[in-house]
Design an enzyme around this catalytic site. Structure first.
Site, PDB file in Angstrom:
ATOM      1  N   LEU A   1      -3.809  -9.455   5.151  1.00  0.00           N
ATOM      2  CA  LEU A   1      -3.581  -8.981   3.772  1.00  0.00           C
ATOM      3  C   LEU A   1      -2.194  -8.351   3.578  1.00  0.00           C
ATOM      4  O   LEU A   1      -1.831  -7.972   2.461  1.00  0.00           O
ATOM      5  CB  LEU A   1      -4.661  -7.962   3.384  1.00  0.00           C
ATOM      6  N   HIS A   2      -1.447  -8.173   4.636  1.00  0.00           N
ATOM      7  CA  HIS A   2      -0.062  -7.702   4.544  1.00  0.00           C
ATOM      8  C   HIS A   2       0.074  -6.380   3.797  1.00  0.00           C
ATOM      9  O   HIS A   2       1.063  -6.169   3.070  1.00  0.00           O
ATOM     10  CB  HIS A   2       0.829  -8.790   3.890  1.00  0.00           C
ATOM     11  N   CYS A   3      -0.943  -5.515   3.928  1.00  0.00           N
ATOM     12  CA  CYS A   3      -0.935  -4.198   3.259  1.00  0.00           C
ATOM     13  C   CYS A   3      -0.778  -4.344   1.743  1.00  0.00           C
ATOM     14  O   CYS A   3      -0.245  -3.434   1.086  1.00  0.00           O
ATOM     15  CB  CYS A   3       0.181  -3.287   3.779  1.00  0.00           C
ATOM     16  N   ALA A   4      -1.178  -5.477   1.188  1.00  0.00           N
ATOM     17  CA  ALA A   4      -1.017  -5.701  -0.257  1.00  0.00           C
ATOM     18  C   ALA A   4      -2.298  -6.330  -0.809  1.00  0.00           C
ATOM     19  O   ALA A   4      -2.306  -7.496  -1.223  1.00  0.00           O
ATOM     20  CB  ALA A   4       0.205  -6.582  -0.518  1.00  0.00           C
TER      21      ALA A   4
ATOM     22  N   ASN B   1       0.808  -1.228   0.000  1.00  0.00           N
ATOM     23  CA  ASN B   1       0.000   0.000   0.000  1.00  0.00           C
ATOM     24  C   ASN B   1       0.840   1.277   0.000  1.00  0.00           C
ATOM     25  O   ASN B   1       0.337   2.345  -0.362  1.00  0.00           O
ATOM     26  CB  ASN B   1      -0.944   0.012   1.210  1.00  0.00           C
TER      27      ASN B   1
END
Ligand SMILES: Cc1ncc(COP(=O)(O)O)c(C=O)c1O
Length: 379
Positions: free
Chosen positions: A336-339, A98
């Site tokens: 979601l691991h910022c992705a 992100n």
């Protein structure tokens, strides 16, 4: 605690990093460049020495083009907001964190830029041919992660950088998951902007990062203020790195980062990479024996870093993460691991996956303890 969340930030740090932080904090923690006294000069020296280390490490030219930032996100924002102009076209991918996707999407929504987001293949790799096809006469920047923070897959930045240079397009690489694990030569790879945190595989403390601004990139200052020298100037001095480094820098963090880089150099990138990919390879083999676990990404160690994502149909990733933490004292990163885009592509949105990321101090026994815990939960 078995810590397997090094893709978020590395832990533990090498002993030499703790020692450097302690010593620097006790003896030299003055404001660099703001006064002529001995402590200020010692602090200034750390800010001079570490860019030289970075120059050697990344073959950047010259050292003052490494600008210290708060983290990877800060470096990426500095690049996007400093480089892009009204009407520019940018090529990016669905692998991005992100910290790349959000600033670019915000600029797209405000009508400042147009954006092409390329899809990775099933294994998690971008095809350079897709980049070639997406280029337009308005393309100003290609912005790409070097390795996915979800799948661990390494991208063909050599081919894409060559293409960018041939077409006179700026090339930005987000090296959050590779700086300190895979060699990066910014000149050989035609990288104009390299953004990286200092607190992941470079083993520095949190609050550190840098942006390398190559000589082809023209960047606007985005944080103007005191630089220590040249105080009579009414506007930000044009000289790098001060042009982009207004305010008191995190000189303590930079001193720790210097020790982290030294540790990585002494140990050797190849050895660190092999160690971490061997560990996830070992875990993957154990997961093969538990077919209800689905592992993502491709297996070839030469095309990945030591980050592994999987899911289990029996429980959502966040619950699995909670049990591993509470019942087994194992730290992984679920979700979601910022992705979000890559999770949509691999069909794991919105629950995400469990991400395991060992570091240089992780062991095969740690992997076995995790695999045993998963077997117990699944059983
Ligand atoms: C691929 C990638 N890019 C950028 C970042 C942002 O780095 P930072 O957390 O230092 O802001 C991360 C952090 O996890 C990342 O994995």
């Amino acid at each position: 605690m078995i810590y397997l969340d090094n893709a978020a930030t590395s832990f533990p740090k090498p002993e030499s990093v703790y020692q450097a932080l302690d010593l620097f904090g006790r003896e030299n923690l003055a404001n660099p460049g703001r006064a002529g006294h001995k402590m200020a000069l010692a602090a200034e020296r750390a800010l001079d020495d570490v860019p030289h280390q970075l120059k050697q490490f990344f073959h950047g030219h010259p050292p003052d083009r490494f600008v210290f930032t708060l983290n990877g996100t800060d470096a990426l924002n500095m690049a996007f907001k400093g480089v892009l102009n009204e009407g520019d076209h940018v090529i990016t991918t669905d692998l991005e964190h992100n910290s790349v996707s959000r600033p670019l999407r915000a600029m797209e929504l405000s009508g400042r830029i147009t954006l092409s987001r390329l899809r990775a293949d099933r294994g998690g790799t971008i095809d350079p041919e897709d980049v070639r096809k997406a280029l337009t006469p308005r393309t100003r920047l290609i912005a790409l992660t070097h390795a996915s923070n979800v799948l661990g897959t390494v991208q063909p930045i050599g081919e894409i950088g060559k293409l960018a240079r041939e077409r006179n397009v700026l090339f930005l690489v987000d090296a959050a998951q590779t700086a300190g694990v895979i060699p990066i030569d910014v000149q050989a790879l035609n990288i104009d902007l390299l953004a990286f945190p200092g607190h992941k595989s470079l083993l520095g403390p949190t609050g550190t990062g840098a942006l390398y601004v190559g000589l082809r990139a023209t960047v606007r200052a985005w944080r103007e203020g005191g630089t220590g020298g040249d105080s009579s100037n009414e506007t930000q001095p044009r000289e790098f790195p001060y042009f982009l480094e207004g305010g008191t820098p995190n000189v303590l963090g930079v001193a720790g980062l210097g020790a982290g880089i030294k540790f990585v150099e002494d140990k050797g990138l190849d050895a660190i990479h092999r160690h971490e990919t061997d560990l996830v390879g070992h875990l993957w083999k154990r997961l093969d024996r538990m077919p209800t676990f689905e592992v993502f990404g491709h297996r070839d160690a030469a095309r990945r870093v030591g980050t592994l994502s999987f899911r289990w149909d029996g429980l959502p990733a966040t619950e699995l993460g909670g049990i591993l933490d509470q019942a087994f004292d194992i730290a992984i990163r679920p979700g979601l691991h910022c992705a979000p885009y890559i999770h949509r592509s691999i069909g794991t949105f919105p629950e995400g996956t469990v991400r395991v990321s060992p570091g240089p101090f992780s062991t095969t026994e740690d992997m076995d303890r995790l695999a045993d815990a998963l077997a117990e939960i699944a059983g």
